[in-house]
Design a protein around this motif. Structure first.
Motif, PDB file in Angstrom:
ATOM      1  N   LEU A 238       1.011  -1.412  -0.302  1.00  0.00           N
ATOM      2  CA  LEU A 238      -0.226  -0.031   0.403  1.00  0.00           C
ATOM      3  C   LEU A 238       0.891   0.949  -0.475  1.00  0.00           C
ATOM      4  CD1 LEU A 238      -3.057   0.647   3.253  1.00  0.00           C
ATOM      5  CD2 LEU A 238      -1.231   1.924   2.453  1.00  0.00           C
ATOM      6  N   VAL A 239       0.666   2.336  -0.582  1.00  0.00           N
ATOM      7  CA  VAL A 239       1.977   3.411  -0.442  1.00  0.00           C
ATOM      8  C   VAL A 239       0.361   4.187  -1.089  1.00  0.00           C
ATOM      9  CG1 VAL A 239       1.579   3.588  -3.147  1.00  0.00           C
ATOM     10  CG2 VAL A 239       3.963   4.353  -1.436  1.00  0.00           C
ATOM     11  N   SER A 240       0.307   5.735   0.064  1.00  0.00           N
ATOM     12  CA  SER A 240       0.523   7.221  -0.291  1.00  0.00           C
ATOM     13  C   SER A 240       1.300   7.979  -0.943  1.00  0.00           C
ATOM     14  CB  SER A 240       0.082   7.131   0.848  1.00  0.00           C
ATOM     15  OG  SER A 240      -0.731   6.541   2.528  1.00  0.00           O
ATOM     16  N   ILE A 241       0.317   9.116  -2.212  1.00  0.00           N
ATOM     17  CA  ILE A 241       1.265  10.486  -2.352  1.00  0.00           C
ATOM     18  C   ILE A 241       0.207  11.348  -2.049  1.00  0.00           C
ATOM     19  CG2 ILE A 241       2.625   9.244  -3.752  1.00  0.00           C
ATOM     20  CD1 ILE A 241       0.923   9.440  -5.902  1.00  0.00           C
ATOM     21  N   VAL A 242       1.027  12.337  -1.966  1.00  0.00           N
ATOM     22  CA  VAL A 242       0.364  13.697  -2.175  1.00  0.00           C
ATOM     23  C   VAL A 242       0.204  14.559  -3.414  1.00  0.00           C
ATOM     24  CG1 VAL A 242      -0.130  15.788  -0.667  1.00  0.00           C
ATOM     25  CG2 VAL A 242       0.817  14.001   0.559  1.00  0.00           C
ATOM     26  N   THR A 249      -3.854  20.355  -2.461  1.00  0.00           N
ATOM     27  CA  THR A 249      -3.552  19.215  -2.491  1.00  0.00           C
ATOM     28  C   THR A 249      -4.466  18.076  -1.386  1.00  0.00           C
ATOM     29  OG1 THR A 249      -2.705  18.955  -0.053  1.00  0.00           O
ATOM     30  CG2 THR A 249      -1.247  20.084  -1.506  1.00  0.00           C
ATOM     31  N   ILE A 250      -4.682  16.744  -2.597  1.00  0.00           N
ATOM     32  CA  ILE A 250      -5.241  15.294  -1.503  1.00  0.00           C
ATOM     33  C   ILE A 250      -4.025  14.503  -1.177  1.00  0.00           C
ATOM     34  CG2 ILE A 250      -5.397  14.822  -4.552  1.00  0.00           C
ATOM     35  CD1 ILE A 250      -8.815  14.749  -2.720  1.00  0.00           C
ATOM     36  N   ARG A 251      -4.568  13.497  -0.669  1.00  0.00           N
ATOM     37  CA  ARG A 251      -3.997  12.687  -0.471  1.00  0.00           C
ATOM     38  C   ARG A 251      -4.776  11.226  -1.793  1.00  0.00           C
ATOM     39  NH1 ARG A 251      -1.100  10.273   4.844  1.00  0.00           N
ATOM     40  NH2 ARG A 251      -1.471   8.062   4.937  1.00  0.00           N
ATOM     41  N   CYS A 252      -3.893  10.467  -1.510  1.00  0.00           N
ATOM     42  CA  CYS A 252      -4.033   9.249  -3.072  1.00  0.00           C
ATOM     43  C   CYS A 252      -3.387   8.167  -2.191  1.00  0.00           C
ATOM     44  CB  CYS A 252      -3.906   9.952  -4.136  1.00  0.00           C
ATOM     45  SG  CYS A 252      -4.161  11.023  -4.880  1.00  0.00           S
ATOM     46  N   VAL A 253      -3.679   7.102  -2.088  1.00  0.00           N
ATOM     47  CA  VAL A 253      -3.727   5.846  -2.012  1.00  0.00           C
ATOM     48  C   VAL A 253      -4.067   4.872  -2.163  1.00  0.00           C
ATOM     49  CG1 VAL A 253      -4.547   3.940   0.341  1.00  0.00           C
ATOM     50  CG2 VAL A 253      -5.199   6.673   0.504  1.00  0.00           C
ATOM     51  N   ALA A 254      -2.989   4.179  -2.765  1.00  0.00           N
ATOM     52  CA  ALA A 254      -2.430   2.728  -3.572  1.00  0.00           C
ATOM     53  C   ALA A 254      -2.399   1.293  -3.460  1.00  0.00           C
ATOM     54  CB  ALA A 254      -1.652   3.260  -5.173  1.00  0.00           C
ATOM     55  N   PHE A 255      -3.518   0.730  -3.668  1.00  0.00           N
ATOM     56  CA  PHE A 255      -2.858  -0.952  -3.338  1.00  0.00           C
ATOM     57  C   PHE A 255      -2.352  -1.445  -4.263  1.00  0.00           C
ATOM     58  CE2 PHE A 255      -6.130   0.741  -0.422  1.00  0.00           C
ATOM     59  CZ  PHE A 255      -6.059   0.217   0.277  1.00  0.00           C
ATOM     60  N   ARG A 256      -1.938  -2.616  -4.332  1.00  0.00           N
ATOM     61  CA  ARG A 256      -1.413  -3.770  -4.869  1.00  0.00           C
ATOM     62  C   ARG A 256      -1.144  -3.586  -6.503  1.00  0.00           C
ATOM     63  NH1 ARG A 256      -6.493  -5.175  -3.318  1.00  0.00           N
ATOM     64  NH2 ARG A 256      -7.921  -4.969  -5.576  1.00  0.00           N
ATOM     65  N   ASN A 257      -2.061  -3.694  -7.955  1.00  0.00           N
ATOM     66  CA  ASN A 257      -1.290  -3.940  -8.728  1.00  0.00           C
ATOM     67  C   ASN A 257      -1.051  -2.229  -8.990  1.00  0.00           C
ATOM     68  OD1 ASN A 257      -0.898  -6.317  -9.347  1.00  0.00           O
ATOM     69  ND2 ASN A 257      -3.011  -5.899 -10.001  1.00  0.00           N
ATOM     70  N   THR A 258      -1.631  -1.221  -8.480  1.00  0.00           N
ATOM     71  CA  THR A 258      -1.159   0.310  -8.765  1.00  0.00           C
ATOM     72  C   THR A 258      -0.695   0.946  -8.035  1.00  0.00           C
ATOM     73  OG1 THR A 258      -3.908   0.316  -8.633  1.00  0.00           O
ATOM     74  CG2 THR A 258      -2.663   2.204  -8.785  1.00  0.00           C
ATOM     75  N   ALA A 259      -0.338   0.302  -6.381  1.00  0.00           N
ATOM     76  CA  ALA A 259       0.749   0.103  -5.639  1.00  0.00           C
ATOM     77  C   ALA A 259       1.877  -0.374  -5.935  1.00  0.00           C
ATOM     78  CB  ALA A 259       0.278  -0.016  -4.290  1.00  0.00           C
ATOM     79  N   THR A 310     -10.729  14.919   2.422  1.00  0.00           N
ATOM     80  CA  THR A 310     -11.514  14.044   1.235  1.00  0.00           C
ATOM     81  C   THR A 310     -10.038  13.084   0.733  1.00  0.00           C
ATOM     82  OG1 THR A 310     -12.665  15.077   0.678  1.00  0.00           O
ATOM     83  CG2 THR A 310     -11.956  14.065  -1.058  1.00  0.00           C
ATOM     84  N   GLU A 311      -9.918  11.684  -0.169  1.00  0.00           N
ATOM     85  CA  GLU A 311      -8.294  11.290  -0.613  1.00  0.00           C
ATOM     86  C   GLU A 311      -9.344  10.556  -1.625  1.00  0.00           C
ATOM     87  OE1 GLU A 311      -6.661  10.339   4.001  1.00  0.00           O
ATOM     88  OE2 GLU A 311      -7.452   8.403   2.411  1.00  0.00           O
ATOM     89  N   ILE A 312      -8.242   9.949  -2.730  1.00  0.00           N
ATOM     90  CA  ILE A 312      -8.453   9.898  -3.758  1.00  0.00           C
ATOM     91  C   ILE A 312      -8.226   7.827  -3.326  1.00  0.00           C
ATOM     92  CG2 ILE A 312      -7.943   9.340  -6.167  1.00  0.00           C
ATOM     93  CD1 ILE A 312      -7.814  12.502  -6.406  1.00  0.00           C
ATOM     94  N   MET A 313      -8.948   7.009  -3.903  1.00  0.00           N
ATOM     95  CA  MET A 313      -8.693   5.538  -3.789  1.00  0.00           C
ATOM     96  C   MET A 313      -7.831   5.887  -4.749  1.00  0.00           C
ATOM     97  SD  MET A 313      -8.905   5.853  -1.104  1.00  0.00           S
ATOM     98  CE  MET A 313      -8.669   4.015   0.174  1.00  0.00           C
ATOM     99  N   LEU A 314      -6.995   5.185  -5.363  1.00  0.00           N
ATOM    100  CA  LEU A 314      -6.832   5.245  -7.268  1.00  0.00           C
ATOM    101  C   LEU A 314      -6.959   3.775  -7.425  1.00  0.00           C
ATOM    102  CD1 LEU A 314      -3.017   6.693  -6.433  1.00  0.00           C
ATOM    103  CD2 LEU A 314      -5.176   7.640  -6.830  1.00  0.00           C
ATOM    104  N   ASN A 315      -7.850   3.592  -8.949  1.00  0.00           N
ATOM    105  CA  ASN A 315      -7.396   3.091  -9.736  1.00  0.00           C
ATOM    106  C   ASN A 315      -6.309   2.864 -11.050  1.00  0.00           C
ATOM    107  OD1 ASN A 315     -10.041   1.811  -8.506  1.00  0.00           O
ATOM    108  ND2 ASN A 315     -11.442   3.412  -9.787  1.00  0.00           N
TER     109      ASN A 315
END
Ligand SMILES: [Zn+2]
Length: 336
Positions: A238-242, A249-259, A310-315
């Motif tokens: 899992l990785v988060s970026i701003v 600014t907004i925090r975006c969170v990515a899992f698995r393949n997207t991470a 608000t955060e973005i759960m990345l696809n």
């Protein structure tokens, strides 16, 4: 043998190869010439078709809508817009060799299907010849149902894919992605944002159920999934970026393949760096790869109640966004 009028042959060759009718005509004329006029233009057209691998006598199959595809269909033609690309994975075969599989998701207005590429067919994904937003036409593939009831189009050795063939325009179904500036993002919508990465948090690692990708509990007796009980696990990340686009600014969170796409290394590689070199080295590597980079982030906007933000759960993330998308961001800014 039923003969096909030359105009129809030219049209077929144009449709199936993408060569212009003029170029095809030139090739036919050249063929008549090289054969010293021993063949008619029509005969030469058949020879050209065969040289180009187009089977004129085989009826041209109709491109099916994704919603019309049925489990068990063989040799179908389909088309759709690429909405997601998963990274290529390897797996051990029973005979000891290593297999490769890649998949993408395509969509039209009637539905969505996963397209599965095996072994040599994964090359077009590895080479980046297919990207999100492309329209692809698939020829001669089979339809199977996956474990979750979804449709999958499986490419076989004969299958052929054309990327962005002329004259084919397909709109994707499903959730609409709104191009947004960060200050205007509302929780609950699917958004695409172009911005600069100003911070990257060190990736976190966890074990997940191989079947459902959910987090598992590790016990001395093995790994347990809430749904699948004792299960096989794989290392996930899992990785988060701003992201900063100049409005906020907004925090975006990515899992698995997207991470893995965001980090530029796999979960396994990342975990190795962490255990061998420590978190500082891992962080430094990520910072070097990401900070200051202009990217396009696509995902669902969600309210994180813990921090009231608000955060973005990345696809998906595009690390090298298309200049067109950067330009359209500028237009949104100007008009919004
Ligand atoms: Zn599970």
């Amino acid at each position: 043998m039923k003969s096909i009028p030359i105009s129809e042959i030219i049209e077929r060759l144009h449709q199936e190869t993408g060569l212009s009718p003029e170029m095809i005509q030139d090739q036919i004329k050249a063929k008549v010439h090289t054969l010293d006029g021993l063949v008619s233009e029509e005969g030469a057209a058949y020879i050209i078709a065969s040289e180009l691998g187009v089977q004129l006598l085989k009826p041209q199959s109709k491109t099916r809508k994704i919603g019309e595809l049925e489990n068990g269909d063989l040799g179908i033609d389909a088309a759709g817009k690429v909405t997601r690309i998963y990274s290529v994975r390897t797996f051990p075969r029973k005979d000891g060799s290593v297999g490769e599989v890649a998949s993408i998701v395509i969509s039209d207005q009637t539905g969505t299907a996963r397209v599965v590429f095996w072994d040599k067919k994964t090359q077009s994904i590895k080479d980046g010849k297919i990207t999100e937003g492309d329209i692809i036409r698939i020829k001669d593939a089979n339809v199977r149902q996956n474990n979750f009831g979804g449709k999958e189009i499986h490419l076989n050795a004969r299958s052929f894919i054309a990327v962005n063939p002329k004259g084919l325009d397909i709109k994707a179904s499903g959730r609409i992605t709104n191009k947004k500036i960060i200050s205007q993002i509302i929780p609950g919508e699917n958004v695409s944002v172009v911005g600069t990465i100003v911070k990257a948090y060190p990736p976190r690692f966890y074990y997940a159920c191989k079947t459902c990708n959910k987090k598992v509990a590790l016990t001395p007796d093995g790994a347990f999934c809430k749904e699948h009980n004792k299960t096989e696990v794989e290392q996930n990340m899992l990785v988060s970026i701003v992201l900063d686009d100049g409005t906020e600014t907004i925090r975006c969170v990515a899992f698995r393949n997207t991470a893995e796409n965001v980090c530029g290394f796999t979960a396994k590689e990342g975990y190795e760096i962490l255990t061998k070199d420590g978190e500082n080295i891992l962080s430094a590597r990520l910072d070097e790869f990401l900070l200051g980079r202009q990217v396009e982030c696509i995902g669902g906007a969600k309210e994180n109640k813990n921090v009231a933000q608000t955060e973005i759960m990345l696809n998906s993330v595009d690390l090298n966004p298309n200049p067109k998308n950067i330009a359209s961001k500028l237009l949104v800014e100007k008009n919004g």
